[in-house]
Design a protein around this motif. Structure first.
Motif, PDB file in Angstrom:
ATOM      1  N   GLY A  92       0.808  -1.204   0.000  1.00 54.86           N
ATOM      2  CA  GLY A  92       0.000   0.000   0.000  1.00 54.86           C
ATOM      3  C   GLY A  92       0.843   1.256   0.000  1.00 54.86           C
ATOM      4  O   GLY A  92       0.607   2.191  -0.787  1.00 54.86           O
ATOM      5  N   MET A  93       1.833   1.304   0.875  1.00 55.05           N
ATOM      6  CA  MET A  93       2.717   2.461   0.938  1.00 55.05           C
ATOM      7  C   MET A  93       3.571   2.562  -0.325  1.00 55.05           C
ATOM      8  O   MET A  93       3.845   3.669  -0.820  1.00 55.05           O
ATOM      9  CB  MET A  93       3.612   2.362   2.170  1.00 55.05           C
ATOM     10  CG  MET A  93       4.481   3.589   2.410  1.00 55.05           C
ATOM     11  SD  MET A  93       3.493   5.061   2.770  1.00 55.05           S
ATOM     12  CE  MET A  93       2.945   4.671   4.451  1.00 55.05           C
ATOM     13  N   THR A  94       3.982   1.420  -0.846  1.00 57.32           N
ATOM     14  CA  THR A  94       4.757   1.409  -2.081  1.00 57.32           C
ATOM     15  C   THR A  94       3.970   2.043  -3.228  1.00 57.32           C
ATOM     16  O   THR A  94       4.493   2.864  -3.984  1.00 57.32           O
ATOM     17  CB  THR A  94       5.158  -0.029  -2.447  1.00 57.32           C
ATOM     18  OG1 THR A  94       6.019  -0.554  -1.421  1.00 57.32           O
ATOM     19  CG2 THR A  94       5.878  -0.085  -3.770  1.00 57.32           C
ATOM     20  N   ALA A  95       2.698   1.684  -3.340  1.00 59.77           N
ATOM     21  CA  ALA A  95       1.858   2.251  -4.392  1.00 59.77           C
ATOM     22  C   ALA A  95       1.613   3.733  -4.169  1.00 59.77           C
ATOM     23  O   ALA A  95       1.603   4.523  -5.114  1.00 59.77           O
ATOM     24  CB  ALA A  95       0.531   1.491  -4.450  1.00 59.77           C
ATOM     25  N   ASP A  96       1.447   4.134  -2.921  1.00 58.03           N
ATOM     26  CA  ASP A  96       1.135   5.526  -2.612  1.00 58.03           C
ATOM     27  C   ASP A  96       2.320   6.455  -2.853  1.00 58.03           C
ATOM     28  O   ASP A  96       2.161   7.565  -3.375  1.00 58.03           O
ATOM     29  CB  ASP A  96       0.676   5.633  -1.157  1.00 58.03           C
ATOM     30  CG  ASP A  96       0.239   7.042  -0.784  1.00 58.03           C
ATOM     31  OD1 ASP A  96      -0.877   7.432  -1.154  1.00 58.03           O
ATOM     32  OD2 ASP A  96       1.032   7.754  -0.131  1.00 58.03           O
ATOM     33  N   LEU A 133      -7.602  -5.953   4.927  1.00 59.02           N
ATOM     34  CA  LEU A 133      -9.019  -6.220   4.708  1.00 59.02           C
ATOM     35  C   LEU A 133      -9.590  -5.323   3.623  1.00 59.02           C
ATOM     36  O   LEU A 133     -10.523  -5.706   2.914  1.00 59.02           O
ATOM     37  CB  LEU A 133      -9.792  -6.014   6.016  1.00 59.02           C
ATOM     38  CG  LEU A 133     -11.275  -6.392   6.039  1.00 59.02           C
ATOM     39  CD1 LEU A 133     -11.458  -7.871   5.735  1.00 59.02           C
ATOM     40  CD2 LEU A 133     -11.883  -6.055   7.398  1.00 59.02           C
ATOM     41  N   LEU A 134      -9.020  -4.123   3.455  1.00 62.01           N
ATOM     42  CA  LEU A 134      -9.593  -3.127   2.548  1.00 62.01           C
ATOM     43  C   LEU A 134      -8.800  -2.924   1.265  1.00 62.01           C
ATOM     44  O   LEU A 134      -9.306  -2.293   0.331  1.00 62.01           O
ATOM     45  CB  LEU A 134      -9.726  -1.776   3.278  1.00 62.01           C
ATOM     46  CG  LEU A 134     -10.564  -1.780   4.560  1.00 62.01           C
ATOM     47  CD1 LEU A 134     -10.548  -0.402   5.201  1.00 62.01           C
ATOM     48  CD2 LEU A 134     -11.989  -2.219   4.274  1.00 62.01           C
ATOM     49  N   GLU A 135      -7.563  -3.419   1.201  1.00 59.02           N
ATOM     50  CA  GLU A 135      -6.719  -3.188   0.033  1.00 59.02           C
ATOM     51  C   GLU A 135      -6.248  -4.503  -0.576  1.00 59.02           C
ATOM     52  O   GLU A 135      -5.060  -4.768  -0.703  1.00 59.02           O
ATOM     53  CB  GLU A 135      -5.516  -2.312   0.392  1.00 59.02           C
ATOM     54  CG  GLU A 135      -5.883  -0.895   0.776  1.00 59.02           C
ATOM     55  CD  GLU A 135      -4.670  -0.014   1.005  1.00 59.02           C
ATOM     56  OE1 GLU A 135      -4.709   1.147   0.581  1.00 59.02           O
ATOM     57  OE2 GLU A 135      -3.688  -0.507   1.619  1.00 59.02           O
ATOM     58  N   GLN A 136      -7.204  -5.312  -0.987  1.00 54.00           N
ATOM     59  CA  GLN A 136      -6.865  -6.598  -1.573  1.00 54.00           C
ATOM     60  C   GLN A 136      -6.282  -6.481  -2.976  1.00 54.00           C
ATOM     61  O   GLN A 136      -5.764  -7.450  -3.521  1.00 54.00           O
ATOM     62  CB  GLN A 136      -8.103  -7.503  -1.598  1.00 54.00           C
ATOM     63  CG  GLN A 136      -8.385  -8.208  -0.283  1.00 54.00           C
ATOM     64  CD  GLN A 136      -7.244  -9.125   0.122  1.00 54.00           C
ATOM     65  OE1 GLN A 136      -6.860 -10.028  -0.620  1.00 54.00           O
ATOM     66  NE2 GLN A 136      -6.696  -8.913   1.314  1.00 54.00           N
ATOM     67  N   ASP A 137      -6.372  -5.306  -3.560  1.00 51.62           N
ATOM     68  CA  ASP A 137      -5.822  -5.117  -4.900  1.00 51.62           C
ATOM     69  C   ASP A 137      -4.320  -4.849  -4.890  1.00 51.62           C
ATOM     70  O   ASP A 137      -3.684  -4.851  -5.946  1.00 51.62           O
ATOM     71  CB  ASP A 137      -6.533  -3.958  -5.608  1.00 51.62           C
ATOM     72  CG  ASP A 137      -6.398  -2.643  -4.844  1.00 51.62           C
ATOM     73  OD1 ASP A 137      -6.501  -2.674  -3.597  1.00 51.62           O
ATOM     74  OD2 ASP A 137      -6.200  -1.602  -5.486  1.00 51.62           O
ATOM     75  N   LYS A 138      -3.767  -4.600  -3.729  1.00 53.88           N
ATOM     76  CA  LYS A 138      -2.334  -4.292  -3.615  1.00 53.88           C
ATOM     77  C   LYS A 138      -1.609  -5.514  -3.044  1.00 53.88           C
ATOM     78  O   LYS A 138      -1.705  -5.817  -1.864  1.00 53.88           O
ATOM     79  CB  LYS A 138      -2.119  -3.057  -2.739  1.00 53.88           C
ATOM     80  CG  LYS A 138      -2.741  -1.794  -3.342  1.00 53.88           C
ATOM     81  CD  LYS A 138      -2.552  -0.602  -2.428  1.00 53.88           C
ATOM     82  CE  LYS A 138      -3.074   0.678  -3.104  1.00 53.88           C
ATOM     83  NZ  LYS A 138      -4.523   0.610  -3.365  1.00 53.88           N
ATOM     84  N   LYS A 139      -0.885  -6.216  -3.919  1.00 54.03           N
ATOM     85  CA  LYS A 139      -0.249  -7.479  -3.570  1.00 54.03           C
ATOM     86  C   LYS A 139       1.250  -7.295  -3.345  1.00 54.03           C
ATOM     87  O   LYS A 139       1.935  -6.654  -4.157  1.00 54.03           O
ATOM     88  CB  LYS A 139      -0.459  -8.500  -4.690  1.00 54.03           C
ATOM     89  CG  LYS A 139      -1.898  -8.650  -5.161  1.00 54.03           C
ATOM     90  CD  LYS A 139      -2.788  -9.281  -4.105  1.00 54.03           C
ATOM     91  CE  LYS A 139      -4.149  -9.603  -4.692  1.00 54.03           C
ATOM     92  NZ  LYS A 139      -5.058 -10.235  -3.690  1.00 54.03           N
ATOM     93  N   GLU A 161       3.805 -16.020  -5.578  1.00 55.67           N
ATOM     94  CA  GLU A 161       2.448 -16.407  -5.167  1.00 55.67           C
ATOM     95  C   GLU A 161       1.774 -15.169  -4.577  1.00 55.67           C
ATOM     96  O   GLU A 161       2.209 -14.671  -3.546  1.00 55.67           O
ATOM     97  CB  GLU A 161       2.531 -17.554  -4.155  1.00 55.67           C
ATOM     98  CG  GLU A 161       1.200 -18.096  -3.688  1.00 55.67           C
ATOM     99  CD  GLU A 161       0.498 -17.165  -2.728  1.00 55.67           C
ATOM    100  OE1 GLU A 161      -0.616 -16.690  -3.058  1.00 55.67           O
ATOM    101  OE2 GLU A 161       1.071 -16.893  -1.646  1.00 55.67           O
ATOM    102  N   SER A 162       0.721 -14.676  -5.206  1.00 56.01           N
ATOM    103  CA  SER A 162       0.140 -13.388  -4.815  1.00 56.01           C
ATOM    104  C   SER A 162      -1.302 -13.464  -4.325  1.00 56.01           C
ATOM    105  O   SER A 162      -1.927 -12.432  -4.108  1.00 56.01           O
ATOM    106  CB  SER A 162       0.199 -12.417  -6.002  1.00 56.01           C
ATOM    107  OG  SER A 162      -0.562 -12.908  -7.086  1.00 56.01           O
ATOM    108  N   GLN A 163      -1.838 -14.672  -4.166  1.00 55.88           N
ATOM    109  CA  GLN A 163      -3.250 -14.790  -3.776  1.00 55.88           C
ATOM    110  C   GLN A 163      -3.475 -14.929  -2.274  1.00 55.88           C
ATOM    111  O   GLN A 163      -4.579 -14.713  -1.787  1.00 55.88           O
ATOM    112  CB  GLN A 163      -3.880 -16.001  -4.479  1.00 55.88           C
ATOM    113  CG  GLN A 163      -3.833 -15.915  -6.000  1.00 55.88           C
ATOM    114  CD  GLN A 163      -4.453 -14.640  -6.516  1.00 55.88           C
ATOM    115  OE1 GLN A 163      -5.599 -14.309  -6.183  1.00 55.88           O
ATOM    116  NE2 GLN A 163      -3.703 -13.898  -7.316  1.00 55.88           N
TER     117      GLN A 163
END
Length: 265
Positions: A92-96, A133-139, A161-163
């Motif tokens: 999350g922080m990486t994407a932000d 719980l809220l950021e399942q799109d950020k693997k 493995e990203s799932q």
């Protein structure tokens, strides 16, 4: 469902949240006719905070977890694969921020790089989806490749493995991705305090791995002094309780076959 419920449950029973709730409730009651009860609650919360600031309960609990599996001093002559549990990079922080954000447990990657060089023919698996719980799109597995490259590991050699969202899914999805064969030797790398639960889930998945604990928080032979550090005491206690509750719930829900997995003789 288990994943969501575990996140919600931990939010409710987190020691820090409970202590804050106790303060708030007690303070609120001070302004009502139940102010005597309010005094007791505030006093109890203050006393609890003082005890946690002085006595290192979290360190004591962590030590038990970390000592469950001894360090792997003598490495096997042949290793067919290495699987490392995620929990190193904050996706999350990486994407932000647009740059790699390293959290704790980076020793997992350091030791992976060391073993990858020692066993150049071994398969490598990085298991890390999103535990949010809220950021399942950020693997995590989607953003860790640059770190591996900096450590000298060719990302093309790694199965990402990203799932997985939790420890049990780390084991299940990694097993499917790696497809280990009977008789192969696989090394499992994760933080020492997290190793009992991780090994338990891998065994449940049918994967007999060789534990390689890293990322220690406690000294094995040093006396733990009394401190006065509330944030450290509360943080370490919360993390330790989280892990022990994880062991309990994984066992009761059939995600592990042992309450406190340990070495097998």
């Amino acid at each position: 469902m288990f994943f969501a419920l575990s996140k919600i449950f931990w939010f409710l029973v987190n020691p820090g949240n409970l202590l804050l709730l106790l303060f708030c409730l007690g303070t609120g009651l001070l302004w009502t006719r139940w102010r005597q009860l309010g005094r007791w609650l505030v006093s109890a919360a203050t006393t609890t905070g003082l005890i946690l600031a002085i006595f290192p309960f979290g360190s004591w609990l962590f030590g038990t977890l970390e000592d469950r599996f001894p360090p792997l001093v003598e490495l096997p002559p042949r290793v067919d694969g290495i699987v490392v549990a995620g929990g190193v990079v904050d996706p999350g922080m990486t994407a932000d921020r647009g740059q790699i954000s390293i959290g704790g447990a980076v020793e997992r990657l350091f030791e992976t790089a060391t073993l990858a060089n020692r066993y150049p023919q071994a398969k490598l698996v990085f298991s890390g989806g999103s535990g949010s719980l809220l950021e399942q799109d950020k693997k995590e597995a989607a953003v860790v490749a640059p770190v591996l490259r900096q450590l000298g590991i060719d990302p093309g050699r790694v199965i990402f493995e990203s799932q997985s969202r939790n420890t049990a899914e780390n084991a299940t999805y990694s097993y499917r991705a790696a497809q280990p064969k009977e008789g192969e030797t696989w090394i499992l790398i994760t933080s020492a305090f997290h190793m009992p639960r991780t090994v338990g889930t891998f065994r449940k998945a049918g994967w007999q791995v060789t534990p390689y604990p890293v990322d220690y928080y406690t000294r094995r032979n040093a006396a733990t002094p009394l401190l006065f550090n509330f944030s450290l005491g509360m943080g370490s206690l919360g993390s330790a309780i989280h892990e022990y509750l994880g062991l309990l719930f994984y066992w009761t829900n059939g995600k592990t076959d042992e309450l406190f997995p340990g070495p097998r003789r």
